[in-house]
Enzyme design. Structure first.
Site, PDB file in Angstrom:
ATOM      1  N   HIS A 172     -58.488 -43.086  80.337  1.00 43.19           N
ATOM      2  CA  HIS A 172     -57.733 -42.111  79.388  1.00 43.19           C
ATOM      3  C   HIS A 172     -58.862 -41.565  78.411  1.00 43.19           C
ATOM      4  CE1 HIS A 172     -54.898 -40.905  76.306  1.00 43.19           C
ATOM      5  NE2 HIS A 172     -55.671 -41.542  75.215  1.00 43.19           N
ATOM      6  N   ARG A 183     -54.858 -37.977  86.072  1.00 45.79           N
ATOM      7  CA  ARG A 183     -56.178 -38.233  85.384  1.00 45.79           C
ATOM      8  C   ARG A 183     -57.101 -38.951  86.135  1.00 45.79           C
ATOM      9  NH1 ARG A 183     -56.632 -42.747  82.636  1.00 45.79           N
ATOM     10  NH2 ARG A 183     -54.333 -42.895  81.803  1.00 45.79           N
ATOM     11  N   TYR A 233     -54.896 -51.431  84.705  1.00 43.85           N
ATOM     12  CA  TYR A 233     -53.532 -50.992  84.773  1.00 43.85           C
ATOM     13  C   TYR A 233     -53.076 -50.163  86.242  1.00 43.85           C
ATOM     14  CZ  TYR A 233     -54.941 -46.979  81.986  1.00 43.85           C
ATOM     15  OH  TYR A 233     -55.660 -45.847  81.671  1.00 43.85           O
TER      16      TYR A 233
HETATM   17  C1  LIG Z   1     -48.128 -39.767  67.166  1.00 39.03           C
HETATM   18  C2  LIG Z   1     -49.175 -40.839  68.221  1.00 39.03           C
HETATM   19  N1  LIG Z   1     -48.775 -41.991  68.643  1.00 39.03           N
HETATM   20  C3  LIG Z   1     -49.634 -42.597  69.459  1.00 39.03           C
HETATM   21  C4  LIG Z   1     -50.946 -42.025  69.693  1.00 39.03           C
HETATM   22  C5  LIG Z   1     -51.936 -42.958  70.422  1.00 39.03           C
HETATM   23  N2  LIG Z   1     -52.073 -42.412  71.783  1.00 39.03           N
HETATM   24  C6  LIG Z   1     -53.175 -41.713  71.902  1.00 39.03           C
HETATM   25  S1  LIG Z   1     -53.103 -40.816  73.424  1.00 39.03           S
HETATM   26  C7  LIG Z   1     -51.899 -41.421  74.011  1.00 39.03           C
HETATM   27  C8  LIG Z   1     -51.137 -41.188  75.168  1.00 39.03           C
HETATM   28  C9  LIG Z   1     -50.846 -39.865  75.541  1.00 39.03           C
HETATM   29  O1  LIG Z   1     -50.413 -39.580  76.899  1.00 39.03           O
HETATM   30  P1  LIG Z   1     -49.982 -38.123  77.439  1.00 39.03           P
HETATM   31  O2  LIG Z   1     -49.260 -37.292  76.277  1.00 39.03           O
HETATM   32  O3  LIG Z   1     -49.592 -38.436  78.460  1.00 39.03           O
HETATM   33  O4  LIG Z   1     -51.392 -37.387  77.445  1.00 39.03           O
HETATM   34  P2  LIG Z   1     -52.702 -37.741  78.450  1.00 39.03           P
HETATM   35  O5  LIG Z   1     -53.679 -38.538  77.211  1.00 39.03           O
HETATM   36  O6  LIG Z   1     -52.363 -38.575  79.489  1.00 39.03           O
HETATM   37  O7  LIG Z   1     -53.118 -36.429  78.581  1.00 39.03           O
HETATM   38  C10 LIG Z   1     -51.028 -42.252  72.953  1.00 39.03           C
HETATM   39  C11 LIG Z   1     -49.959 -43.041  72.963  1.00 39.03           C
HETATM   40  C12 LIG Z   1     -51.438 -40.984  69.144  1.00 39.03           C
HETATM   41  N3  LIG Z   1     -52.413 -40.483  69.174  1.00 39.03           N
HETATM   42  N4  LIG Z   1     -50.416 -39.988  68.356  1.00 39.03           N
END
Ligand SMILES: Cc1ncc(C[n+]2csc(CCOP(=O)(O)OP(=O)(O)O)c2C)c(N)n1
Length: 383
Positions: free
Chosen positions: A281, A277, A290
């Site tokens: 985010h 990415r 970070y």
């Molecule tokens: C159930 C839940 N827990 C926490 C969040 C907050 N949150 C949003 S994105 C994220 C990280 C996701 O990372 P990843 O699965 O690696 O996907 P990426 O965004 O890196 O594509 C979190 C913890 C959420 N949206 N839903």
């Protein structure tokens, strides 16, 4: 003590970062099935690679415009997919047109291949719609912001397909697979692991497509899993394949193989596309808090677009005129996206009740009536 994780193996790669196409194993530290995967995309020649390049370039431009529109206050939020174009465009082309995709919130490249208009994607990020497109029309379901929540849906949908007799008939136009998208961070969610287990036990036709983009907001992938993600597949009872997620050709091949397996009735596969990415985010995040600049630059050097360009130029598959035409098309797309977002109108406040249930529901009807009365009698307060 035997080792806890299998010996590391290089991900499947068919187009090197320098743009060299491979169809045979050339060294020791590489995936043993390179030849089989290369054969699956043997028909992807210069014309198809130009099309993949165009897809990736337009999606990147869309992403750049959306980021700018958020900065200008036109969108509430934006989750960028820059850097992940090969994973998504490759996956989109690896699937059959009638396969069903269950995305997260960053699958703009897959949305593009599925024919979802970029402005439909932006409706959601502007808050002008709860969805933005008709999932049935595109076999591409609505975005999910709750991490991993779409995996039980995808698995259940796949089991429905199985029960409808749309798996293992040998009819390529009929047999159907489901792609369940998720990230490295989502791999820690209970629902994701439950879905993997359930799909394996019931041989559901699912391609679990994990884009390991290195980070779950500020948590690195190393804090999500002590083993490579694809290696978990064995524990669930399904094959796991790691692919270079910045190699559009390799992703297409690996997803094609996993889709064929699912459609044949042999069950699910876990595909881990290793990518990055490049941006924060979301537009609400500051990756500089970070991540190191060195890490970011090392991945920019593996850009998914430049390797296709390098290959096309080196093999006379495309010339300056082609790249200029793609740039011109990108400019037109950018202008259309900017204009379209500014022209979006706010939905009627009561529209949130429209699609809550397929049929009339007394609770929804009374809440709608209450809101209508309030909007009519207290217009100032309701604003
Ligand atoms: C159930 C839940 N827990 C926490 C969040 C907050 N949150 C949003 S994105 C994220 C990280 C996701 O990372 P990843 O699965 O690696 O996907 P990426 O965004 O890196 O594509 C979190 C913890 C959420 N949206 N839903």
């Amino acid at each position: 003590m035997p080792p806890v994780a299998p010996a590391p193996q290089a991900p499947v790669q068919l187009l090197s970062p320098a743009g060299v196409r491979r169809s045979q194993p050339t060294g020791e530290h590489e995936h043993p099935d390179v030849e089989e995967y290369a054969a699956l995309v043997a028909e992807v020649g210069a014309e198809q690679l130009r099309a993949r390049y165009r897809d990736m370039a337009l999606v990147r431009r869309f992403d750049v415009e959306a980021t700018a529109l958020q900065r200008q206050g036109e969108l509430a939020l934006w989750a960028s997919c820059t850097g992940q174009e090969a994973a998504q465009i490759g996956a989109g082309h690896g699937l059959a047109r009638h396969d069903h995709v269950f995305p997260t919130y960053r699958e703009h490249g897959l949305a593009w291949v599925r024919g979802v208009d970029p402005l439909q994607v932006l409706q959601l990020y502007r808050g002008a719609s709860h969805g933005g497109w008709d999932p049935a029309a595109h076999a591409f379901h609505v975005y999910t912001l709750v991490i991993g929540a779409q995996l039980p849906h995808a698995t259940g949908y796949a089991m429905g397909i199985q029960r409808d007799g749309l798996v293992g008939t040998g009819d390529r136009g009929r047999d159907t697979a489901v792609m369940a998208c998720f990230g490295d961070g989502a791999s820690s969610q209970g629902e994701v692991n439950e879905s993997l287990s359930w799909a394996a036990v019931f041989s559901a036709p699912v391609v679990f497509f994990c884009q390991n983009n290195g980070w779950a907001i500020s948590a690195p992938a190393s804090r999500q899993s002590a083993a490579p993600l694809h290696a978990r597949a064995a524990g669930f009872g399904m094959p796991g394949v790691q692919v270079d997620g910045n190699d559009v050709l390799a992703v297409e091949a690996v997803v094609r193989a996993a889709g064929d397996r699912a459609r044949s009735g042999a069950g699910p596969t876990l595909v881990e596309a290793v990518t990055y990415r490049v941006n924060a985010h979301t537009t609400s995040d500051d990756a500089g808090r970070y991540r190191t600049r060195e890490e970011e630059e090392s991945w920019v050097a593996k850009d998914p677009l430049t390797r296709v360009e390098a290959h096309l130029r080196a093999t006379d598959g495309a010339d300056d005129a082609f790249f200029a035409a793609v740039r011109e098309e990108s400019d037109e797309l950018g202008a259309r996206v900017r204009r379209g977002v500014r022209e979006m109108t706010d939905p009627a406040p009561t529209s949130m009740f429209d699609h809550a249930y397929a049929a009339e529901h007394p609770l929804v009807a009374s809440e709608r009536a209450w809101l209508e009365t309030w909007l009519a009698t207290e217009p100032e307060e309701a604003r």
